[in-house]
Design a protein around this motif. Structure first.
Motif, mmCIF file in Angstrom:
data_model
loop_
_atom_site.group_PDB
_atom_site.id
_atom_site.type_symbol
_atom_site.label_atom_id
_atom_site.label_comp_id
_atom_site.label_asym_id
_atom_site.label_seq_id
_atom_site.Cartn_x
_atom_site.Cartn_y
_atom_site.Cartn_z
ATOM 1 N N HIS A 1 0.861 -1.186 0.000
ATOM 2 C CA HIS A 1 0.000 0.000 0.000
ATOM 3 C C HIS A 1 0.893 1.231 0.000
ATOM 4 C CE1 HIS A 1 -3.280 2.765 0.747
ATOM 5 N NE2 HIS A 1 -2.519 3.335 1.662
ATOM 6 N N THR A 2 0.705 2.092 -0.986
ATOM 7 C CA THR A 2 1.507 3.303 -1.142
ATOM 8 C C THR A 2 0.614 4.520 -0.924
ATOM 9 O OG1 THR A 2 2.717 2.126 -2.880
ATOM 10 C CG2 THR A 2 3.144 4.484 -2.645
ATOM 11 N N PRO A 3 0.754 5.234 0.194
ATOM 12 C CA PRO A 3 -0.046 6.448 0.396
ATOM 13 C C PRO A 3 0.372 7.556 -0.575
ATOM 14 C CG PRO A 3 0.879 5.645 2.473
ATOM 15 C CD PRO A 3 1.586 4.926 1.358
ATOM 16 N N GLN A 4 -0.407 8.604 -0.606
ATOM 17 C CA GLN A 4 -0.047 9.801 -1.372
ATOM 18 C C GLN A 4 0.905 10.632 -0.518
ATOM 19 O OE1 GLN A 4 -3.089 12.769 -1.656
ATOM 20 N NE2 GLN A 4 -2.258 13.676 -3.520
ATOM 21 N N LEU A 5 2.147 10.757 -0.961
ATOM 22 C CA LEU A 5 3.157 11.492 -0.203
ATOM 23 C C LEU A 5 3.092 12.982 -0.542
ATOM 24 C CD1 LEU A 5 5.521 11.247 1.796
ATOM 25 C CD2 LEU A 5 7.035 10.953 -0.178
ATOM 26 N N CYS A 6 3.123 13.813 0.492
ATOM 27 C CA CYS A 6 3.040 15.268 0.326
ATOM 28 C C CYS A 6 4.270 15.923 0.960
ATOM 29 C CB CYS A 6 1.784 15.819 0.996
ATOM 30 S SG CYS A 6 0.253 14.971 0.529
ATOM 31 N N GLU B 1 5.936 5.779 -9.305
ATOM 32 C CA GLU B 1 7.325 6.048 -8.923
ATOM 33 C C GLU B 1 7.951 4.853 -8.208
ATOM 34 O OE1 GLU B 1 9.435 9.404 -9.071
ATOM 35 O OE2 GLU B 1 8.287 8.774 -10.828
ATOM 36 N N MET B 2 7.215 4.272 -7.270
ATOM 37 C CA MET B 2 7.762 3.154 -6.505
ATOM 38 C C MET B 2 7.916 1.908 -7.369
ATOM 39 S SD MET B 2 8.578 4.435 -3.696
ATOM 40 C CE MET B 2 9.232 2.862 -3.157
ATOM 41 N N ALA B 3 6.973 1.672 -8.268
ATOM 42 C CA ALA B 3 7.092 0.522 -9.168
ATOM 43 C C ALA B 3 8.323 0.666 -10.062
ATOM 44 C CB ALA B 3 5.827 0.389 -10.013
ATOM 45 N N LYS B 4 8.560 1.881 -10.536
ATOM 46 C CA LYS B 4 9.728 2.137 -11.387
ATOM 47 C C LYS B 4 11.024 1.882 -10.624
ATOM 48 C CE LYS B 4 11.889 5.795 -14.151
ATOM 49 N NZ LYS B 4 11.789 7.221 -14.574
ATOM 50 N N ILE B 5 11.099 2.374 -9.387
ATOM 51 C CA ILE B 5 12.305 2.193 -8.573
ATOM 52 C C ILE B 5 12.541 0.716 -8.274
ATOM 53 C CG2 ILE B 5 13.260 2.597 -6.257
ATOM 54 C CD1 ILE B 5 11.925 5.399 -6.411
ATOM 55 N N VAL B 6 11.484 0.005 -7.939
ATOM 56 C CA VAL B 6 11.621 -1.423 -7.630
ATOM 57 C C VAL B 6 12.137 -2.186 -8.845
ATOM 58 C CG1 VAL B 6 10.333 -3.533 -7.108
ATOM 59 C CG2 VAL B 6 9.937 -1.459 -5.761
ATOM 60 N N LYS B 7 11.613 -1.879 -10.017
ATOM 61 C CA LYS B 7 12.066 -2.596 -11.218
ATOM 62 C C LYS B 7 13.525 -2.259 -11.535
ATOM 63 C CE LYS B 7 10.078 -5.053 -13.559
ATOM 64 N NZ LYS B 7 10.061 -6.549 -13.583
ATOM 65 N N GLU B 8 13.930 -1.007 -11.301
ATOM 66 C CA GLU B 8 15.322 -0.615 -11.562
ATOM 67 C C GLU B 8 16.287 -1.310 -10.610
ATOM 68 O OE1 GLU B 8 15.231 3.596 -11.179
ATOM 69 O OE2 GLU B 8 14.546 3.954 -13.243
ATOM 70 N N LYS B 9 15.915 -1.405 -9.333
ATOM 71 C CA LYS B 9 16.824 -1.942 -8.321
ATOM 72 C C LYS B 9 16.621 -3.431 -8.048
ATOM 73 C CE LYS B 9 17.415 2.539 -6.064
ATOM 74 N NZ LYS B 9 17.374 3.302 -4.791
ATOM 75 N N ASN C 1 3.310 14.923 -6.308
ATOM 76 C CA ASN C 1 4.521 14.694 -7.100
ATOM 77 C C ASN C 1 5.829 14.914 -6.341
ATOM 78 O OD1 ASN C 1 2.553 14.417 -9.007
ATOM 79 N ND2 ASN C 1 3.125 16.185 -10.230
ATOM 80 N N VAL C 2 6.065 14.097 -5.325
ATOM 81 C CA VAL C 2 7.368 14.084 -4.662
ATOM 82 C C VAL C 2 8.238 13.102 -5.439
ATOM 83 C CG1 VAL C 2 8.633 13.583 -2.540
ATOM 84 C CG2 VAL C 2 6.345 14.610 -2.426
ATOM 85 N N ALA C 3 9.211 13.623 -6.180
ATOM 86 C CA ALA C 3 10.039 12.777 -7.038
ATOM 87 C C ALA C 3 10.656 11.637 -6.237
ATOM 88 C CB ALA C 3 11.137 13.607 -7.694
ATOM 89 N N GLN C 4 10.616 10.441 -6.796
ATOM 90 C CA GLN C 4 11.123 9.216 -6.173
ATOM 91 C C GLN C 4 10.314 8.796 -4.946
ATOM 92 O OE1 GLN C 4 15.420 10.855 -6.511
ATOM 93 N NE2 GLN C 4 15.657 8.638 -6.421
ATOM 94 N N SER C 5 9.242 9.513 -4.698
ATOM 95 C CA SER C 5 8.270 9.125 -3.676
ATOM 96 C C SER C 5 8.934 8.746 -2.358
ATOM 97 C CB SER C 5 7.402 7.982 -4.220
ATOM 98 O OG SER C 5 6.331 7.685 -3.355
ATOM 99 N N PRO D 1 15.538 11.305 -1.701
ATOM 100 C CA PRO D 1 16.714 11.536 -0.844
ATOM 101 C C PRO D 1 16.461 12.530 0.284
ATOM 102 C CG PRO D 1 17.326 11.583 -3.164
ATOM 103 C CD PRO D 1 15.842 11.547 -3.126
ATOM 104 N N VAL D 2 15.667 13.572 0.029
ATOM 105 C CA VAL D 2 15.374 14.549 1.080
ATOM 106 C C VAL D 2 14.527 13.905 2.166
ATOM 107 C CG1 VAL D 2 14.295 16.770 1.601
ATOM 108 C CG2 VAL D 2 15.524 16.454 -0.556
ATOM 109 N N PHE D 3 13.568 13.099 1.744
ATOM 110 C CA PHE D 3 12.728 12.389 2.702
ATOM 111 C C PHE D 3 13.576 11.437 3.545
ATOM 112 C CE2 PHE D 3 8.661 9.600 3.121
ATOM 113 C CZ PHE D 3 8.463 10.099 4.400
ATOM 114 N N LEU D 4 14.524 10.769 2.910
ATOM 115 C CA LEU D 4 15.393 9.837 3.629
ATOM 116 C C LEU D 4 16.251 10.554 4.660
ATOM 117 C CD1 LEU D 4 16.575 7.564 0.694
ATOM 118 C CD2 LEU D 4 14.963 6.977 2.498
ATOM 119 N N ALA D 5 16.511 11.849 4.420
ATOM 120 C CA ALA D 5 17.352 12.614 5.344
ATOM 121 C C ALA D 5 16.579 13.125 6.552
ATOM 122 C CB ALA D 5 17.982 13.796 4.609
ATOM 123 N N THR D 6 15.241 12.929 6.535
ATOM 124 C CA THR D 6 14.428 13.348 7.677
ATOM 125 C C THR D 6 14.926 12.655 8.930
ATOM 126 O OG1 THR D 6 12.500 13.624 6.258
ATOM 127 C CG2 THR D 6 12.090 13.448 8.615
#
Length: 458
Positions: free
Chosen positions: A7-12, A89-97, A442-446, A450-455
């Motif tokens: 389940h992927t919420p809408q990230l703001c 966005e998440m589906a794209k990242i999962v397929k890439e990695k 539209n938070v790029a990379q959802s 990287p900014v979210f990860l730095a929280t």
């Protein structure tokens, strides 16, 4: 093989404060039944809520988790269209990695736009269009056995030699099917105890949002389908038939529903339940049977929020007052003060005088209610003011009316007026999936931004 349902919420992201939050935090009800059907094939299944995982551990990465757990099959739930950007966005990242992972989508929005999504996002391997329990069971079995011929999987869009194929065989759950499904299992969701406390709006920079909260209410599946075609609704009879092929109503056995409620009360300590199934307001025989059995089992001590499509009659209210506690609430949606608007846009019409007669009877029975009015893209400011004033009047006039709401409604995919705007005199060009996708925050990379990860860790 291990499978994962996400389940992927809408990230703001508030750029002024730098804070992150999410909406669409409640999972689609069918995720548990999907996970349990996969399990019947001897395949391990798990449900992950990305918002919960990120709140508990800001460094959590879905792609890393998939690789660590050697997950071979991932299903993203794309039920509500505000999720669109983040799911893609998440589906794209999962397929890439995780290139060896098979990715499928499901849910109402994914189903409605299945062809367009498959054409434009090649990293998505398949989409289950419509109801998914049997299709996902068949699909995971194929993936586990490295069987690339997916032509026998019902409801499936998939890729064969770079061509998009839509299987003609269709699955729509009957009463018997619904009674064979398990709609809840606490063990299926990672960190369920945190999910059970999730608020409607989750703020990732604030502490204790999942620690000190009481258990939230739990939705209960009573059945599937609707006989109505309200103009704005993307889940009515016409929409459901177009998206899933369903042209009939299916009801769960009341005994199965009661069994599930008892389990939720004993194992999960959940005390509040949500019912939102009223497919045929002129014929509530099945719901009346359910209320009678609930009264017998719980002796009026069960608390619920019951959302009705139409106006309850006095017989229903009498049964309701015996079945549920005094803390229970019935949700009624007049939509508008203007009866002409109501008659034009709402299938299950009733007049203001009929509404007030029922509210007066609810006062007599001491049944609490909440009223929902709507603002539509086509209603005028005066229409909206009239509805607001009427809501205030009803709240003052009737003790049973605890709250009233005036809620904006947008153009939902599959809604009658979205598909045929000319029929309803609307100047509107039906949107493609790409437009719904880009109409969100539209938070790029959802959730791997990287900014979210730095929280900082909470």
């Amino acid at each position: 093989m291990k499978s994962l349902l996400v389940h992927t919420p809408q990230l703001c992201h508030n750029k002024d404060t730098g804070e992150f939050s999410s909406n669409i935090n409640f999972c689609a009800m069918g995720l548990y039944s999907l996970a349990k059907e996969i399990e019947k094939e001897g395949i391990e299944s798990e449900i992950i809520h990305l918002g919960i995982e990120k709140y508990l551990n800001p460094k959590f990465l879905l792609s890393e988790y998939i690789n660590e757990q050697k997950i071979k099959f991932v299903a993203f739930s794309l039920h509500w269209h505000p999720q669109s950007y983040d799911v893609i966005e998440m589906a794209k990242i999962v397929k890439e990695k995780c290139p060896q992972t098979f990715i499928t989508l499901g849910g109402f929005t994914a189903s409605y736009f299945a062809q367009e999504i498959m054409e434009n996002y090649p990293f998505i391997d398949s989409i289950i269009k419509g109801e998914g329990e049997i299709p996902i069971r068949e699909l995971t079995k194929k993936i586990a056995n490295n069987d690339e011929n997916l032509s026998t999987v019902p409801n499936l869009f998939w890729r064969k030699n770079r061509e998009i194929v839509h299987n003609s065989n269709t699955f729509v759950a009957t009463d018997e099917d619904l009674n064979s499904f398990t709609f809840f299992d606490i063990k299926k969701m990672k960190n369920f105890n945190s999910y059970a406390k999730i608020p409607f709006h989750l703020e990732y920079n604030k502490k204790n949002q999942l620690n000190n909260q009481p258990m939230s209410s739990q939705g209960i599946c009573l059945g599937r389908g609707c006989t109505g075609n309200c103009t704005w609704c993307g889940g009515g009879h016409y929409a459901t038939q177009k998206v899933t092929g369903r042209n009939f109503i299916s009801y769960r056995n009341p005994d199965e529903i009661i069994k599930e409620i008892k389990m939720l009360k004993s194992e999960c300590k959940i005390e509040n339940f949500r019912f939102a199934f009223d497919p045929h307001p002129k014929n509530r025989a099945c719901l009346m049977t359910l209320l009678e059995k609930i009264e017998k089992e719980f002796e009026g001590n069960l608390t619920t929020m019951f959302t009705l499509n139409g106006l309850p009659d006095k017989n229903f209210l009498e049964a309701y007052s015996k079945a549920f506690s005094k803390n229970s609430v019935i949700s009624i949606s007049p939509e508008f003060y203007d009866e002409k608007l109501r008659k034009k846009h709402k299938t299950f019409y009733y007049s203001n005088s009929e509404l007030e007669e029922i509210l007066e009877y609810m006062d007599k029975l001491e049944i609490h209610s909440e009223l929902y009015f709507s603002t539509l893209p086509i209603t005028t400011d005066q229409d909206n003011k009239d509805s607001d004033r009427y809501g205030k009047l009803l709240q003052r006039k009737y003790k049973c009316v605890e709250k009233y709401y005036l809620i904006p409604i947008t153009y939902e995919p599959a809604a009658p007026w979205t598909i045929n705007p000319e029929k309803f005199g609307i100047n509107f060009v039906p949107k493609k999936f790409a437009e719904y996708r880009m109409n969100t925050t539209n938070v790029a990379q959802s959730f791997e931004n990287p900014v979210f990860l730095a929280t900082k860790e909470l």
